[in-house]
Write an enzyme that holds these catalytic residues in place. Sequence first.
Site, PDB file in Angstrom:
ATOM      1  N   ALA A 186      46.541  36.304  43.821  1.00  0.00           N
ATOM      2  CA  ALA A 186      46.399  37.757  43.685  1.00  0.00           C
ATOM      3  C   ALA A 186      45.504  38.060  42.488  1.00  0.00           C
ATOM      4  O   ALA A 186      45.663  37.479  41.414  1.00  0.00           O
ATOM      5  CB  ALA A 186      47.766  38.408  43.491  1.00  0.00           C
ATOM      6  N   LYS A 187      44.588  38.990  42.681  1.00  0.00           N
ATOM      7  CA  LYS A 187      43.707  39.433  41.588  1.00  0.00           C
ATOM      8  C   LYS A 187      44.361  40.662  40.970  1.00  0.00           C
ATOM      9  O   LYS A 187      44.091  41.793  41.354  1.00  0.00           O
ATOM     10  CB  LYS A 187      42.309  39.741  42.126  1.00  0.00           C
ATOM     11  CG  LYS A 187      41.226  39.876  41.061  1.00  0.00           C
ATOM     12  CD  LYS A 187      39.869  40.008  41.721  1.00  0.00           C
ATOM     13  CE  LYS A 187      38.761  40.255  40.709  1.00  0.00           C
ATOM     14  NZ  LYS A 187      38.476  39.069  39.884  1.00  0.00           N
TER      15      LYS A 187
END
Length: 310
Positions: A160-161
Amino acid sequence: MAAPIPPTTSIWKDGELIPWADATLHLLSTAVQFGASVFEGIRCYDTPKGPAIFRLPEHIRRLYDSATIYRMRPEHAPETIIEACKAVVRDNELGSCYVRPMILRGFAGAGLYAPISPIESYVAAWPWGAYLGEEALEHGVDACVSSWTRPAPNTFPVAAKAAGHYNSSSLIKAQAVADGYAEGIALGPDGRVSEGSGQNLFLVRDGVLITPFLDGTSLQGVTRNAILSIAEDLGIPTREQHVPRESLYTADELFFTGTASEVTPIRSVDRIQVGAGRRGPVTERLQTTFLRIVRGEEDNGRGWLTYVDG
């Protein structure tokens, strides 16, 4: 020294374009208090056919993956955010620029997990040049191995960014700059090479392109994937593997990849010269092809450009 973001005219928020100055959050929003925000950084390039956004669907898919992991998927369809990205470039009359879609939790709840806080979606864009300077694309940068390591798998979901993850990146970058380097390279908890402060990493040894495994300590880079595809097209042998720290010092070539960094050579690590101390032939070949594709000068048949006015 990082340059300030130049304000543009408008930002997209939940279905409408609003003035730049009106894109604000309450101090006690969950995003501000606890970093409950996911985002993407996407480049738009000037091309002979007008502004074109690089691998826009892939970036938006990763944005929605990040939002799903953090239980904050918006009601907007991904196609809506894709059109919003095009709209902000068009409305702000931008050419080469940086596009920043964001999904976050706003103000309501005070807890670490606050499902009552509204999920808000934004897309901003602003002019953007070479992240580490134009000269870095040719001459390379000096990097160091950071004393800050990446988190172990199953601590943070690094696929996940998410905004909060980048506190680690800021420590790596700040230490590198304070010590006289342009960038830092992080090791994973096992002492093997992970990635840069906000970039993936490649090595070249005896003509083979090598990059660390996606082992739960580094981001699944869109540009990383593009370079692996370009290498395949060019007939350059590639290998994903564990990379020990000492391989950084003995590589023939090293380079960073990322939306901001594009393809940036590394000329030294910990003040040990890499190869000839400048951009190597494999790096140059990959970089030249990559830049020709993203600037619309070459079509690799993979449909990587989304034209803003198309």
